[in-house]
Design a protein around this motif. Structure first.
Motif, PDB file in Angstrom:
ATOM      1  N   ILE A 121       0.840  -1.205   0.000  1.00 43.91           N
ATOM      2  CA  ILE A 121       0.000   0.000   0.000  1.00 43.91           C
ATOM      3  C   ILE A 121       0.874   1.252   0.000  1.00 43.91           C
ATOM      4  O   ILE A 121       0.577   2.232  -0.706  1.00 43.91           O
ATOM      5  N   ASP A 122       1.963   1.246   0.786  1.00 38.81           N
ATOM      6  CA  ASP A 122       2.885   2.388   0.793  1.00 38.81           C
ATOM      7  C   ASP A 122       3.423   2.664  -0.601  1.00 38.81           C
ATOM      8  O   ASP A 122       3.469   3.826  -1.056  1.00 38.81           O
ATOM      9  N   GLY A 123       3.838   1.610  -1.306  1.00 37.56           N
ATOM     10  CA  GLY A 123       4.386   1.793  -2.647  1.00 37.56           C
ATOM     11  C   GLY A 123       3.370   2.356  -3.618  1.00 37.56           C
ATOM     12  O   GLY A 123       3.692   3.218  -4.446  1.00 37.56           O
ATOM     13  N   ILE A 124       2.115   1.886  -3.528  1.00 40.18           N
ATOM     14  CA  ILE A 124       1.079   2.374  -4.447  1.00 40.18           C
ATOM     15  C   ILE A 124       0.742   3.831  -4.170  1.00 40.18           C
ATOM     16  O   ILE A 124       0.650   4.655  -5.090  1.00 40.18           O
ATOM     17  N   GLY A 156      -3.743   5.094   9.559  1.00 38.65           N
ATOM     18  CA  GLY A 156      -3.239   5.477   8.243  1.00 38.65           C
ATOM     19  C   GLY A 156      -3.579   4.504   7.137  1.00 38.65           C
ATOM     20  O   GLY A 156      -3.312   4.781   5.962  1.00 38.65           O
ATOM     21  N   TYR A 157      -4.185   3.351   7.469  1.00 36.50           N
ATOM     22  CA  TYR A 157      -4.471   2.334   6.458  1.00 36.50           C
ATOM     23  C   TYR A 157      -5.951   1.973   6.387  1.00 36.50           C
ATOM     24  O   TYR A 157      -6.319   1.023   5.699  1.00 36.50           O
ATOM     25  N   GLY A 158      -6.804   2.704   7.104  1.00 36.58           N
ATOM     26  CA  GLY A 158      -8.240   2.487   6.992  1.00 36.58           C
ATOM     27  C   GLY A 158      -8.751   2.923   5.629  1.00 36.58           C
ATOM     28  O   GLY A 158      -8.114   3.721   4.915  1.00 36.58           O
ATOM     29  N   GLU A 159      -9.908   2.409   5.259  1.00 38.28           N
ATOM     30  CA  GLU A 159     -10.462   2.729   3.933  1.00 38.28           C
ATOM     31  C   GLU A 159     -10.695   4.224   3.774  1.00 38.28           C
ATOM     32  O   GLU A 159     -10.343   4.799   2.732  1.00 38.28           O
ATOM     33  N   ASP A 160     -11.265   4.882   4.789  1.00 38.36           N
ATOM     34  CA  ASP A 160     -11.514   6.321   4.715  1.00 38.36           C
ATOM     35  C   ASP A 160     -10.197   7.104   4.671  1.00 38.36           C
ATOM     36  O   ASP A 160     -10.090   8.119   3.963  1.00 38.36           O
ATOM     37  N   GLU A 161      -9.198   6.628   5.412  1.00 34.45           N
ATOM     38  CA  GLU A 161      -7.897   7.318   5.433  1.00 34.45           C
ATOM     39  C   GLU A 161      -7.198   7.207   4.080  1.00 34.45           C
ATOM     40  O   GLU A 161      -6.581   8.164   3.598  1.00 34.45           O
ATOM     41  N   ILE A 162      -7.297   6.026   3.448  1.00 38.13           N
ATOM     42  CA  ILE A 162      -6.693   5.852   2.117  1.00 38.13           C
ATOM     43  C   ILE A 162      -7.401   6.733   1.098  1.00 38.13           C
ATOM     44  O   ILE A 162      -6.756   7.365   0.240  1.00 38.13           O
ATOM     45  N   ALA A 180      -5.114  14.414   2.816  1.00 35.52           N
ATOM     46  CA  ALA A 180      -4.201  14.006   3.892  1.00 35.52           C
ATOM     47  C   ALA A 180      -2.913  13.485   3.275  1.00 35.52           C
ATOM     48  O   ALA A 180      -2.852  13.175   2.075  1.00 35.52           O
ATOM     49  N   GLU A 181      -1.887  13.398   4.101  1.00 37.54           N
ATOM     50  CA  GLU A 181      -0.579  12.897   3.667  1.00 37.54           C
ATOM     51  C   GLU A 181      -0.356  11.511   4.259  1.00 37.54           C
ATOM     52  O   GLU A 181      -0.599  11.289   5.445  1.00 37.54           O
ATOM     53  N   HIS A 182       0.070  10.592   3.404  1.00 35.31           N
ATOM     54  CA  HIS A 182       0.279   9.213   3.874  1.00 35.31           C
ATOM     55  C   HIS A 182       1.650   9.081   4.532  1.00 35.31           C
ATOM     56  O   HIS A 182       2.663   9.478   3.966  1.00 35.31           O
ATOM     57  N   ARG A 183       1.654   8.515   5.715  1.00 37.13           N
ATOM     58  CA  ARG A 183       2.896   8.253   6.438  1.00 37.13           C
ATOM     59  C   ARG A 183       3.060   6.749   6.611  1.00 37.13           C
ATOM     60  O   ARG A 183       2.232   6.105   7.267  1.00 37.13           O
ATOM     61  N   PRO A 184       4.087   6.164   6.017  1.00 39.60           N
ATOM     62  CA  PRO A 184       4.283   4.709   6.112  1.00 39.60           C
ATOM     63  C   PRO A 184       4.415   4.259   7.560  1.00 39.60           C
ATOM     64  O   PRO A 184       4.998   4.950   8.391  1.00 39.60           O
ATOM     65  N   HIS A 185       3.847   3.099   7.804  1.00 45.52           N
ATOM     66  CA  HIS A 185       3.889   2.532   9.152  1.00 45.52           C
ATOM     67  C   HIS A 185       5.280   1.984   9.443  1.00 45.52           C
ATOM     68  O   HIS A 185       5.866   1.281   8.620  1.00 45.52           O
ATOM     69  N   GLN A 186       5.821   2.329  10.585  1.00 46.99           N
ATOM     70  CA  GLN A 186       7.122   1.819  11.012  1.00 46.99           C
ATOM     71  C   GLN A 186       6.910   0.842  12.152  1.00 46.99           C
ATOM     72  O   GLN A 186       6.366   1.197  13.200  1.00 46.99           O
TER      73      GLN A 186
END
Length: 461
Positions: A192-195, A243-249, A257-263
Protein backbone atom coordinates in the motif's frame (compact mmCIF):
# COMPACT_ATOMS: atom_id res chain seq x y z
CA UNK A 1 39.03 -22.42 3.00
CA UNK A 2 37.72 -25.94 2.29
CA UNK A 3 34.82 -27.23 4.35
CA UNK A 4 34.14 -30.98 4.40
CA UNK A 5 31.39 -33.31 5.45
CA UNK A 6 31.33 -37.13 5.54
CA UNK A 7 27.91 -38.62 4.73
CA UNK A 8 26.81 -42.26 4.84
CA UNK A 9 24.61 -43.06 1.82
CA UNK A 10 21.70 -45.31 2.79
CA UNK A 11 19.44 -47.55 0.74
CA UNK A 12 16.05 -45.97 0.10
CA UNK A 13 12.88 -47.87 0.98
CA UNK A 14 11.24 -49.54 -2.00
CA UNK A 15 14.41 -49.37 -4.14
CA UNK A 16 17.19 -51.83 -4.80
CA UNK A 17 20.81 -51.20 -3.87
CA UNK A 18 21.73 -50.97 -7.56
CA UNK A 19 19.04 -48.35 -8.25
CA UNK A 20 20.15 -46.28 -5.27
CA UNK A 21 23.81 -46.40 -6.31
CA UNK A 22 22.90 -45.39 -9.87
CA UNK A 23 20.82 -42.38 -8.72
CA UNK A 24 23.62 -41.15 -6.38
CA UNK A 25 26.41 -41.50 -8.94
CA UNK A 26 24.27 -40.02 -11.73
CA UNK A 27 23.57 -36.93 -9.61
CA UNK A 28 27.27 -36.50 -8.83
CA UNK A 29 28.21 -36.81 -12.53
CA UNK A 30 25.45 -34.48 -13.80
CA UNK A 31 26.85 -33.03 -17.07
CA UNK A 32 25.28 -29.62 -16.40
CA UNK A 33 27.27 -29.37 -13.16
CA UNK A 34 30.56 -31.02 -14.19
CA UNK A 35 31.22 -29.19 -17.48
CA UNK A 36 29.76 -32.04 -19.58
CA UNK A 37 31.59 -34.68 -17.57
CA UNK A 38 35.09 -33.23 -17.96
CA UNK A 39 35.41 -32.60 -14.22
CA UNK A 40 34.91 -36.26 -13.20
CA UNK A 41 37.79 -38.54 -12.20
CA UNK A 42 37.81 -42.03 -10.71
CA UNK A 43 39.96 -44.70 -9.08
CA UNK A 44 39.72 -48.44 -9.89
CA UNK A 45 36.43 -47.95 -11.71
CA UNK A 46 35.01 -46.20 -14.73
CA UNK A 47 32.78 -43.16 -14.12
CA UNK A 48 30.26 -44.54 -16.63
CA UNK A 49 29.92 -47.92 -14.86
CA UNK A 50 30.84 -46.99 -11.27
CA UNK A 51 27.51 -48.15 -9.84
CA UNK A 52 27.75 -51.56 -11.55
CA UNK A 53 31.36 -52.07 -10.42
CA UNK A 54 30.38 -51.13 -6.85
CA UNK A 55 27.61 -53.78 -7.02
CA UNK A 56 30.03 -56.39 -8.41
CA UNK A 57 32.38 -55.98 -5.46
CA UNK A 58 29.41 -56.32 -3.06
CA UNK A 59 28.37 -59.62 -4.70
CA UNK A 60 31.96 -60.89 -4.53
CA UNK A 61 32.04 -59.92 -0.85
CA UNK A 62 29.00 -62.13 -0.19
CA UNK A 63 30.54 -65.05 -2.12
CA UNK A 64 33.95 -64.79 -0.46
CA UNK A 65 32.84 -64.18 3.12
CA UNK A 66 29.39 -65.75 3.15
CA UNK A 67 28.06 -62.64 4.89
CA UNK A 68 25.06 -60.60 3.80
CA UNK A 69 24.86 -56.86 4.23
CA UNK A 70 23.00 -56.13 7.46
CA UNK A 71 23.09 -52.31 7.46
CA UNK A 72 21.53 -50.17 4.74
CA UNK A 73 24.75 -48.16 4.12
CA UNK A 74 25.69 -48.75 0.48
CA UNK A 75 28.44 -46.12 -0.02
CA UNK A 76 29.96 -42.99 1.52
CA UNK A 77 30.17 -39.45 0.21
CA UNK A 78 32.58 -36.64 1.09
CA UNK A 79 31.49 -33.13 0.22
CA UNK A 80 34.38 -30.71 -0.06
CA UNK A 81 33.61 -27.00 -0.66
CA UNK A 82 36.18 -24.32 -1.46
CA UNK A 83 36.32 -20.57 -0.96
CA UNK A 84 34.84 -18.72 -3.98
CA UNK A 85 37.47 -17.43 -6.41
CA UNK A 86 40.39 -19.19 -4.69
CA UNK A 87 40.71 -22.34 -6.83
CA UNK A 88 40.00 -23.51 -10.36
CA UNK A 89 37.68 -26.42 -11.07
CA UNK A 90 40.52 -28.59 -12.44
CA UNK A 91 42.68 -28.03 -9.35
CA UNK A 92 39.69 -28.67 -7.08
CA UNK A 93 39.19 -32.04 -8.75
CA UNK A 94 42.86 -32.92 -8.15
CA UNK A 95 42.62 -31.91 -4.48
CA UNK A 96 39.48 -34.01 -4.11
CA UNK A 97 41.17 -37.01 -5.76
CA UNK A 98 44.14 -36.70 -3.41
CA UNK A 99 41.84 -36.43 -0.38
CA UNK A 100 39.93 -39.57 -1.40
CA UNK A 101 43.11 -41.54 -2.11
CA UNK A 102 44.77 -40.64 1.18
CA UNK A 103 41.63 -41.15 3.28
CA UNK A 104 40.72 -44.55 1.77
CA UNK A 105 44.45 -45.51 1.44
CA UNK A 106 43.72 -46.83 -2.04
CA UNK A 107 41.60 -49.72 -0.71
CA UNK A 108 38.21 -48.54 -1.99
CA UNK A 109 37.05 -47.54 -5.46
CA UNK A 110 35.77 -43.98 -5.77
CA UNK A 111 34.72 -41.22 -8.15
CA UNK A 112 35.37 -37.47 -7.75
CA UNK A 113 32.90 -35.08 -9.42
CA UNK A 114 33.57 -31.33 -9.26
CA UNK A 115 30.45 -29.11 -9.45
CA UNK A 116 30.61 -25.55 -10.74
CA UNK A 117 26.89 -24.68 -10.64
CA UNK A 118 27.24 -22.70 -7.41
CA UNK A 119 29.28 -19.65 -6.45
CA UNK A 120 31.63 -21.93 -4.53
CA UNK A 121 33.27 -24.85 -6.35
CA UNK A 122 32.73 -28.13 -4.51
CA UNK A 123 33.52 -31.83 -4.88
CA UNK A 124 31.24 -34.85 -4.51
CA UNK A 125 33.48 -37.81 -3.63
CA UNK A 126 31.62 -41.14 -3.58
CA UNK A 127 33.54 -44.24 -2.51
CA UNK A 128 32.26 -47.80 -2.20
CA UNK A 129 31.54 -49.22 1.23
CA UNK A 130 33.10 -52.54 0.10
CA UNK A 131 36.89 -52.81 -0.32
CA UNK A 132 38.52 -53.62 -3.66
CA UNK A 133 39.63 -57.08 -2.49
CA UNK A 134 36.02 -57.78 -1.38
CA UNK A 135 37.14 -59.01 2.05
CA UNK A 136 36.04 -56.13 4.27
CA UNK A 137 33.69 -53.21 4.66
CA UNK A 138 34.51 -49.60 5.52
CA UNK A 139 33.74 -48.87 9.16
CA UNK A 140 32.60 -45.35 9.96
CA UNK A 141 34.76 -44.88 13.05
CA UNK A 142 34.32 -42.35 15.85
CA UNK A 143 35.07 -38.75 14.75
CA UNK A 144 35.62 -39.85 11.15
CA UNK A 145 34.20 -36.53 9.93
CA UNK A 146 36.85 -34.67 11.97
CA UNK A 147 39.56 -36.89 10.46
CA UNK A 148 38.35 -35.98 6.95
CA UNK A 149 38.41 -32.27 7.85
CA UNK A 150 41.94 -32.47 9.28
CA UNK A 151 43.25 -34.36 6.23
CA UNK A 152 41.52 -31.88 3.89
CA UNK A 153 43.13 -28.95 5.75
CA UNK A 154 46.56 -30.59 5.44
CA UNK A 155 46.15 -31.12 1.69
CA UNK A 156 44.87 -27.54 1.22
CA UNK A 157 47.93 -26.15 3.03
CA UNK A 158 50.18 -28.24 0.76
CA UNK A 159 48.40 -26.67 -2.25
CA UNK A 160 48.71 -23.18 -0.68
CA UNK A 161 44.98 -22.88 -0.10
CA UNK A 162 43.37 -21.27 2.94
CA UNK A 163 41.82 -23.37 5.71
CA UNK A 164 39.15 -22.64 8.31
CA UNK A 165 40.68 -21.26 11.47
CA UNK A 166 39.33 -22.83 14.64
CA UNK A 167 38.03 -20.03 16.87
CA UNK A 168 36.98 -20.19 20.51
CA UNK A 169 33.28 -20.81 20.98
CA UNK A 170 32.57 -17.27 22.21
CA UNK A 171 34.20 -15.71 19.11
CA UNK A 172 32.24 -17.78 16.59
CA UNK A 173 29.58 -16.20 14.44
CA UNK A 174 26.47 -17.73 12.98
CA UNK A 175 27.02 -18.94 9.44
CA UNK A 176 23.50 -18.06 8.34
CA UNK A 177 21.89 -14.72 9.16
CA UNK A 178 18.15 -15.04 8.56
CA UNK A 179 16.23 -11.86 7.73
CA UNK A 180 13.54 -10.85 10.21
CA UNK A 181 10.17 -12.45 9.53
CA UNK A 182 7.56 -10.25 7.86
CA UNK A 183 3.88 -10.91 8.50
CA UNK A 184 1.17 -10.80 5.83
CA UNK A 185 -0.09 -7.52 7.30
CA UNK A 186 3.37 -5.96 7.11
CA UNK A 187 3.71 -7.06 3.47
CA UNK A 188 0.29 -5.57 2.66
CA UNK A 189 1.24 -2.29 4.37
CA UNK A 190 4.46 -2.05 2.35
CA UNK A 191 2.53 -2.71 -0.91
CA UNK A 192 0.00 0.00 0.00
CA UNK A 193 2.88 2.39 0.79
CA UNK A 194 4.39 1.79 -2.65
CA UNK A 195 1.08 2.37 -4.45
CA UNK A 196 0.16 5.55 -2.54
CA UNK A 197 3.63 7.14 -2.59
CA UNK A 198 4.93 6.09 -6.02
CA UNK A 199 1.99 5.31 -8.32
CA UNK A 200 -0.50 7.89 -6.89
CA UNK A 201 -3.86 6.39 -8.05
CA UNK A 202 -6.62 8.78 -9.12
CA UNK A 203 -9.44 7.15 -7.13
CA UNK A 204 -10.05 4.26 -4.73
CA UNK A 205 -11.19 1.86 -7.46
CA UNK A 206 -7.93 2.29 -9.37
CA UNK A 207 -6.09 1.77 -6.07
CA UNK A 208 -7.87 -1.59 -5.66
CA UNK A 209 -7.02 -2.58 -9.25
CA UNK A 210 -3.35 -1.87 -8.57
CA UNK A 211 -3.57 -4.16 -5.55
CA UNK A 212 -5.02 -6.86 -7.81
CA UNK A 213 -2.07 -6.37 -10.16
CA UNK A 214 0.21 -7.06 -7.18
CA UNK A 215 -1.46 -10.48 -6.75
CA UNK A 216 -4.08 -9.60 -4.14
CA UNK A 217 -7.71 -10.73 -4.30
CA UNK A 218 -10.12 -7.88 -3.45
CA UNK A 219 -13.50 -8.44 -1.77
CA UNK A 220 -15.73 -5.36 -2.04
CA UNK A 221 -18.56 -4.70 0.39
CA UNK A 222 -19.34 -2.78 3.55
CA UNK A 223 -15.74 -3.30 4.69
CA UNK A 224 -13.32 -3.77 1.78
CA UNK A 225 -10.78 -6.54 2.40
CA UNK A 226 -7.94 -8.17 0.45
CA UNK A 227 -6.17 -11.54 0.47
CA UNK A 228 -2.70 -12.48 -0.80
CA UNK A 229 -1.78 -15.51 -2.89
CA UNK A 230 -0.82 -17.77 0.05
CA UNK A 231 -3.14 -16.30 2.68
CA UNK A 232 -6.10 -18.18 4.15
CA UNK A 233 -8.17 -15.19 5.27
CA UNK A 234 -9.05 -11.75 3.98
CA UNK A 235 -7.60 -8.69 5.75
CA UNK A 236 -9.73 -5.58 6.21
CA UNK A 237 -8.04 -2.21 5.69
CA UNK A 238 -9.33 -0.86 9.00
CA UNK A 239 -7.47 -3.61 10.90
CA UNK A 240 -4.05 -2.60 9.54
CA UNK A 241 -3.67 0.34 11.93
CA UNK A 242 -3.60 4.12 11.78
CA UNK A 243 -3.24 5.48 8.24
CA UNK A 244 -4.47 2.33 6.46
CA UNK A 245 -8.24 2.49 6.99
CA UNK A 246 -10.46 2.73 3.93
CA UNK A 247 -11.51 6.32 4.72
CA UNK A 248 -7.90 7.32 5.43
CA UNK A 249 -6.69 5.85 2.12
CA UNK A 250 -9.49 7.69 0.26
CA UNK A 251 -8.46 10.93 1.97
CA UNK A 252 -4.85 10.43 0.84
CA UNK A 253 -5.96 9.72 -2.75
CA UNK A 254 -8.14 12.86 -2.74
CA UNK A 255 -5.20 14.94 -1.53
CA UNK A 256 -6.85 15.79 1.78
CA UNK A 257 -4.20 14.01 3.89
CA UNK A 258 -0.58 12.90 3.67
CA UNK A 259 0.28 9.21 3.87
CA UNK A 260 2.90 8.25 6.44
CA UNK A 261 4.28 4.71 6.11
CA UNK A 262 3.89 2.53 9.15
CA UNK A 263 7.12 1.82 11.01
CA UNK A 264 7.14 -1.46 12.91
CA UNK A 265 8.26 -0.96 16.48
CA UNK A 266 10.74 -3.51 17.87
CA UNK A 267 9.46 -5.53 20.83
CA UNK A 268 10.05 -3.77 24.11
CA UNK A 269 12.73 -5.43 26.18
CA UNK A 270 12.05 -6.14 29.83
CA UNK A 271 13.94 -3.77 32.13
CA UNK A 272 14.63 -6.55 34.63
CA UNK A 273 13.66 -10.15 35.38
CA UNK A 274 12.62 -12.04 38.48
CA UNK A 275 15.38 -13.25 40.76
CA UNK A 276 16.07 -16.97 41.11
CA UNK A 277 15.38 -18.62 44.47
CA UNK A 278 18.80 -20.23 45.02
CA UNK A 279 17.83 -22.29 48.07
CA UNK A 280 14.81 -23.76 46.30
CA UNK A 281 16.94 -24.69 43.29
CA UNK A 282 19.61 -26.29 45.49
CA UNK A 283 16.94 -28.35 47.22
CA UNK A 284 15.84 -29.59 43.78
CA UNK A 285 19.33 -31.01 43.20
CA UNK A 286 21.17 -28.18 41.44
CA UNK A 287 24.94 -28.08 41.98
CA UNK A 288 27.38 -25.49 43.27
CA UNK A 289 28.21 -24.32 39.75
CA UNK A 290 24.59 -23.41 39.17
CA UNK A 291 24.54 -21.62 42.53
CA UNK A 292 27.57 -19.49 41.58
CA UNK A 293 26.00 -18.56 38.24
CA UNK A 294 22.69 -17.72 39.95
CA UNK A 295 24.36 -15.39 42.44
CA UNK A 296 25.92 -13.36 39.61
CA UNK A 297 22.61 -13.37 37.73
CA UNK A 298 20.67 -12.19 40.79
CA UNK A 299 23.15 -9.37 41.45
CA UNK A 300 22.75 -8.08 37.87
CA UNK A 301 18.95 -8.27 37.95
CA UNK A 302 18.85 -6.66 41.42
CA UNK A 303 20.96 -3.74 40.19
CA UNK A 304 18.47 -3.27 37.32
CA UNK A 305 15.62 -3.44 39.85
CA UNK A 306 17.22 -0.69 41.95
CA UNK A 307 17.57 1.52 38.88
CA UNK A 308 13.85 0.95 38.16
CA UNK A 309 12.96 1.95 41.75
CA UNK A 310 15.09 5.10 41.52
CA UNK A 311 13.52 6.12 38.21
CA UNK A 312 10.05 5.71 39.74
CA UNK A 313 11.09 7.53 42.96
CA UNK A 314 10.33 4.63 45.29
CA UNK A 315 12.47 4.87 48.41
CA UNK A 316 10.89 2.53 50.95
CA UNK A 317 8.90 -0.68 51.32
CA UNK A 318 5.82 1.32 52.35
CA UNK A 319 5.97 3.50 49.22
CA UNK A 320 6.36 0.41 47.09
CA UNK A 321 3.33 -1.24 48.66
CA UNK A 322 1.26 1.91 48.12
CA UNK A 323 2.27 2.06 44.47
CA UNK A 324 1.50 -1.65 43.99
CA UNK A 325 -1.95 -1.25 45.59
CA UNK A 326 -2.74 1.83 43.49
CA UNK A 327 -1.60 0.16 40.23
CA UNK A 328 -3.58 -3.00 41.04
CA UNK A 329 -6.71 -0.98 41.83
CA UNK A 330 -6.36 1.00 38.60
CA UNK A 331 -5.87 -2.21 36.59
CA UNK A 332 -8.97 -3.88 38.07
CA UNK A 333 -11.03 -0.70 37.66
CA UNK A 334 -10.28 -0.50 33.95
CA UNK A 335 -10.77 -4.25 33.55
CA UNK A 336 -14.19 -4.07 35.24
CA UNK A 337 -15.28 -1.18 32.99
CA UNK A 338 -14.26 -3.16 29.88
CA UNK A 339 -16.06 -6.28 31.13
CA UNK A 340 -19.19 -4.23 31.91
CA UNK A 341 -19.14 -2.77 28.39
CA UNK A 342 -18.70 -6.24 26.87
CA UNK A 343 -21.56 -7.64 28.98
CA UNK A 344 -23.89 -4.81 27.97
CA UNK A 345 -22.90 -5.23 24.31
CA UNK A 346 -23.78 -8.93 24.53
CA UNK A 347 -27.15 -8.06 26.10
CA UNK A 348 -27.85 -5.52 23.34
CA UNK A 349 -26.98 -8.05 20.64
CA UNK A 350 -29.34 -10.66 22.10
CA UNK A 351 -32.13 -8.09 22.69
CA UNK A 352 -31.78 -6.69 19.17
CA UNK A 353 -32.05 -10.20 17.70
CA UNK A 354 -35.21 -10.89 19.72
CA UNK A 355 -36.78 -7.56 18.66
CA UNK A 356 -36.10 -8.26 15.00
CA UNK A 357 -37.44 -11.82 15.31
CA UNK A 358 -40.51 -10.58 17.19
CA UNK A 359 -41.33 -8.03 14.48
CA UNK A 360 -40.83 -10.53 11.65
CA UNK A 361 -42.86 -13.34 13.21
CA UNK A 362 -45.69 -11.27 14.70
CA UNK A 363 -48.07 -11.63 11.69
CA UNK A 364 -47.61 -15.42 11.75
CA UNK A 365 -48.25 -15.59 15.50
CA UNK A 366 -51.37 -13.42 15.17
CA UNK A 367 -52.66 -15.79 12.50
CA UNK A 368 -51.83 -18.73 14.77
CA UNK A 369 -53.85 -17.16 17.59
CA UNK A 370 -56.84 -16.43 15.30
CA UNK A 371 -56.72 -20.06 14.14
CA UNK A 372 -57.39 -21.09 17.73
CA UNK A 373 -53.84 -22.30 18.29
CA UNK A 374 -54.32 -25.03 15.70
CA UNK A 375 -51.83 -27.91 15.86
CA UNK A 376 -51.76 -28.12 12.08
CA UNK A 377 -50.87 -24.41 11.82
CA UNK A 378 -48.21 -24.90 14.51
CA UNK A 379 -46.55 -27.73 12.57
CA UNK A 380 -46.52 -25.64 9.39
CA UNK A 381 -44.99 -22.57 11.07
CA UNK A 382 -43.16 -24.11 14.05
CA UNK A 383 -39.87 -22.26 13.52
CA UNK A 384 -41.44 -18.80 13.32
CA UNK A 385 -43.78 -19.40 16.25
CA UNK A 386 -40.91 -20.73 18.37
CA UNK A 387 -38.84 -17.59 17.64
CA UNK A 388 -41.81 -15.39 18.57
CA UNK A 389 -42.38 -17.18 21.87
CA UNK A 390 -38.67 -17.03 22.73
CA UNK A 391 -38.66 -13.29 22.10
CA UNK A 392 -41.69 -12.77 24.38
CA UNK A 393 -40.03 -14.82 27.16
CA UNK A 394 -36.88 -12.71 26.85
CA UNK A 395 -38.91 -9.48 27.10
CA UNK A 396 -40.75 -10.74 30.20
CA UNK A 397 -37.47 -11.75 31.90
CA UNK A 398 -36.05 -8.29 31.18
CA UNK A 399 -39.27 -6.65 32.51
CA UNK A 400 -39.64 -4.60 29.35
CA UNK A 401 -43.00 -2.83 29.16
CA UNK A 402 -42.00 -0.90 26.05
CA UNK A 403 -39.56 -2.27 23.48
CA UNK A 404 -36.59 -0.01 22.60
CA UNK A 405 -36.00 0.96 19.00
CA UNK A 406 -33.38 -0.92 17.02
CA UNK A 407 -31.67 2.34 16.01
CA UNK A 408 -31.29 3.32 19.66
CA UNK A 409 -29.76 -0.08 20.47
CA UNK A 410 -27.36 0.24 17.51
CA UNK A 411 -26.28 3.70 18.69
CA UNK A 412 -25.70 2.44 22.25
CA UNK A 413 -23.75 -0.58 20.92
CA UNK A 414 -21.44 1.59 18.78
CA UNK A 415 -20.86 3.97 21.73
CA UNK A 416 -19.94 1.07 24.01
CA UNK A 417 -17.63 -0.34 21.34
CA UNK A 418 -15.83 2.99 21.01
CA UNK A 419 -15.58 3.25 24.81
CA UNK A 420 -14.10 -0.26 24.99
CA UNK A 421 -11.52 0.44 22.28
CA UNK A 422 -10.53 3.71 23.93
CA UNK A 423 -10.06 1.98 27.30
CA UNK A 424 -7.75 -0.78 26.02
CA UNK A 425 -4.50 1.29 25.74
CA UNK A 426 -4.90 2.55 29.32
CA UNK A 427 -5.77 -1.00 30.44
CA UNK A 428 -2.61 -2.45 28.89
CA UNK A 429 -0.49 0.35 30.36
CA UNK A 430 -1.97 -0.23 33.82
CA UNK A 431 -1.37 -3.97 33.50
CA UNK A 432 2.29 -3.52 32.52
CA UNK A 433 2.83 -1.01 35.34
CA UNK A 434 1.27 -3.35 37.89
CA UNK A 435 3.35 -6.32 36.69
CA UNK A 436 6.60 -4.32 36.81
CA UNK A 437 5.90 -3.04 40.34
CA UNK A 438 4.94 -6.49 41.62
CA UNK A 439 8.05 -7.98 40.05
CA UNK A 440 10.25 -5.33 41.66
CA UNK A 441 8.53 -5.92 45.02
CA UNK A 442 9.13 -9.67 44.78
CA UNK A 443 12.79 -9.15 43.83
CA UNK A 444 13.37 -6.89 46.86
CA UNK A 445 11.70 -9.36 49.22
CA UNK A 446 13.67 -12.33 47.85
CA UNK A 447 16.96 -10.42 47.85
CA UNK A 448 16.67 -9.33 51.49
CA UNK A 449 15.50 -12.81 52.47
CA UNK A 450 18.67 -14.30 50.95
CA UNK A 451 20.80 -11.68 52.68
CA UNK A 452 19.09 -12.43 56.00
CA UNK A 453 19.55 -16.23 55.93
CA UNK A 454 23.40 -16.29 56.04
CA UNK A 455 23.40 -13.81 58.95
CA UNK A 456 20.94 -15.94 60.95
CA UNK A 457 23.01 -19.06 60.30
CA UNK A 458 26.21 -17.33 61.48
CA UNK A 459 24.47 -16.14 64.69
CA UNK A 460 23.18 -19.65 65.49
CA UNK A 461 26.68 -21.02 65.13
Amino acid sequence: MAATRLIALHKNKGKSVAACLKSRTDYAQNPDKTNKGELVSSYECSPLTADEEFMLSKRQYELMTGRRQKSDVIAYQIRQSFKPGEITAEEANKVGYELAMRFTKGKYAFIVATHTDREHIHNHIIYNSTALDSTRKFRDFLLSGLAVQRLSDLICLEHQLSVIEIKPYRERQKRTLYPPKESNRDKLCSVIDGILLNEKPVDFEIFLKKLEQQGYEVKRGKHTSVKGARQKRFIRFRTLGTGYGEDEIKAVIAGEAEHRPHQKQPPKEQSFHLLVDIQAKLSEGKGEGYARWTKRYNLKEMSKTLIFLQENKIGSIEEMQERVNAATARYHELGDSIKAAEQRMAEIAVLRAHIVNYAKTRPVYDAYRKAGYSKKFLEEHREQITLHKAAKVAFDEASLKKLPKVKELDAEYSALLSQKKAAYPAYRKARDEMQELKKAQKNVELFFAEEKDPKEKSQTR
